[in-house]
Write a protein that holds these residues in place. Sequence first.
Motif, PDB file in Angstrom:
ATOM      1  N   UNK B   9     -19.478 -19.786  20.831  1.00 33.28           N
ATOM      2  CA  UNK B   9     -18.151 -20.131  21.318  1.00 33.28           C
ATOM      3  C   UNK B   9     -17.617 -18.943  22.095  1.00 33.28           C
ATOM      4  N   UNK B  10     -17.599 -19.102  23.405  1.00 34.30           N
ATOM      5  CA  UNK B  10     -17.083 -18.033  24.260  1.00 34.30           C
ATOM      6  C   UNK B  10     -15.576 -18.081  24.290  1.00 34.30           C
ATOM      7  N   UNK B  11     -14.998 -17.369  25.258  1.00 34.18           N
ATOM      8  CA  UNK B  11     -13.549 -17.293  25.312  1.00 34.18           C
ATOM      9  C   UNK B  11     -12.938 -18.647  25.659  1.00 34.18           C
ATOM     10  N   UNK B  12     -13.602 -19.404  26.515  1.00 33.24           N
ATOM     11  CA  UNK B  12     -12.949 -20.647  26.896  1.00 33.24           C
ATOM     12  C   UNK B  12     -13.848 -21.872  26.851  1.00 33.24           C
ATOM     13  N   UNK B  31     -13.737 -27.134  26.152  1.00 28.14           N
ATOM     14  CA  UNK B  31     -13.002 -28.008  25.226  1.00 28.14           C
ATOM     15  C   UNK B  31     -11.489 -27.817  25.365  1.00 28.14           C
ATOM     16  N   UNK B  33      -7.913 -26.855  24.861  1.00 30.69           N
ATOM     17  CA  UNK B  33      -7.235 -25.765  24.153  1.00 30.69           C
ATOM     18  C   UNK B  33      -5.916 -26.305  23.649  1.00 30.69           C
ATOM     19  N   UNK B 125     -14.469 -12.138  36.551  1.00 31.16           N
ATOM     20  CA  UNK B 125     -14.545 -11.744  35.138  1.00 31.16           C
ATOM     21  C   UNK B 125     -15.839 -10.981  34.884  1.00 31.16           C
ATOM     22  N   UNK B 129     -21.285  -8.786  29.476  1.00 33.60           N
ATOM     23  CA  UNK B 129     -21.698 -10.019  28.780  1.00 33.60           C
ATOM     24  C   UNK B 129     -22.000 -11.139  29.771  1.00 33.60           C
TER      25      UNK B 129
END
Lengths: 315, 225
Positions: B9-12, B31, B33, B125, B129
């Motif tokens: 599960x990344x940031x968004x 998904x 938010x 970004x 990573x």
Amino acid sequence: MVIAIGFEGSANKLGIGIVKDGEVLSNCRRTYITPPGEGFLPKETAIHHRQNVLKVLREAIDKSGIKVSDIDVVCYTKGPGMGAPLATVAIVARTVAQIWNKPLLGVNHCIGHIEMGRLITGAKNPIVLYVSGGNTQVIAYSKKDTAYSLSNDPSPGYNIEQLAKKGEKYVSLPYCVKGMDVSFSGILSYMEEKIESLLREGYTEADLCYSLQETVFAMLVETTERALAHCESTEVLIVGGVGCNERLQAMMHQMCLERDAKLFATDERFCIDNGVMIAHAGAEMFNSGTKMKWEDCFITQRYRTDDVETTWRED
Amino acid sequence: MEGFKLIKQGAESKLFQGSYLGVPTLVKDRFKKKYRHPTLDDTLMKERIKAEVRAILKCKTVGIRTPTLYLVDLNRRSIFMEYFPYSVTAKEFIFNANESLIEVLSHCIGKLLGKMHANNIIHGDLTTSNILISNKQKIDIFYESFQNLELILIDFGLSHTDSTIEDKAVDLYVLERAILSTHTTTYNIFTGILNAYKIENKNYKEVFNKLEEVQARGRKRTMVG
């Protein structure tokens, strides 16, 4: 055992607090409240602090129930903040340190918030979102103030929050996230430009507050989440004056739920600038053996958080 | 999703790995938010899926390796794309590799970013990573030599493809900050990156001058004296 007294006056709050090994003995504060639509200026704020600092000091000592001879270290905010208010409070700290013959420590304001947040919530090594007027919100808020002359009592942010609760319609506003940074300048110009026409189109002031809050907080929560993902951390701590906004806390909480992280937040007693946070951070420094030479005990308007060597933490 | 398993599960987004039309596939599901206003959430999701797809395709046309796209579905909020089973992130690589390999890596990253910016693609970004290092021989060996390794740029959700010098400088600045907060190697990775950046981007001088400006306003230095 360390008893520390902390003096804070970097912005419009004047706070003096006393802590004994992380236990809060007293936490006294006065806020310089400006007329609706006006922000606080250095000169007037400094005058406010000067007029109140001795009363607050008396109050803090009386409430704590300790004698001044029990105090181990005098701490004050070295920066960042407004020059004149900082200097006013620092002079008092320097003076009492000499009268009482105690060591003096200058504390970074932001570190104060963070250490205070860790103490109150028990968070260990969280991602910290530090939201305060100086860094983020005041830009958007102060412009709103000029547009609507929102009351500054108790704080403009609080009044936006209350008004936003009545908002229903969402207006799209510029949303600007760059990596783990946010930029609010676009939203500000947009608001300035569009306020008149939006109001004519039938949006209410409440709707605009609501939309502004939703957008700005979404940006903050998103960047916090990015930092969480990048550092593989599972703790979030919100500190700073804006940190006691309930909507921001709720949004952050929701984000944390969705990724099994834990949220730590404090209420207005400790979120908003106060003396205890300076006392506590100073006590941590004192405990780890930090000493400051008299000539290093000056103030500085700019003082980066990452310029402080964290001698008191091992993680 | 049937046959797909959640791997991160990344940031968004949530990343699922599985097989689509018989090939190893990664599904990036942006998904909902719940913390954001639904209108804002919807707008951002669509904007970012489109930006990601656009940048990935543009990178492909200029010869920068990115995941191949298999399916884009705005209703399911998902992109189906190539999965790299034999890969590590640059972040992991830097943690485990020796200094000389890190030097080579920095050089490769610099060239890659130079080329990207020369073609007016802004990532938005850049972190260690978001750069994958994949072994072309389909084996899990990374730390011996750089010979069979290739760089793959991922996570273009905040990208855009019309750009100014300022955008390029901020792109690099974001990367610098990410490196400083993550890595503590003796070799200066960011300097290595900038040196190689020059090779691929002729306009590097303008970008570097702007970068200095961005750095100066980004960090409020202490005012002593």
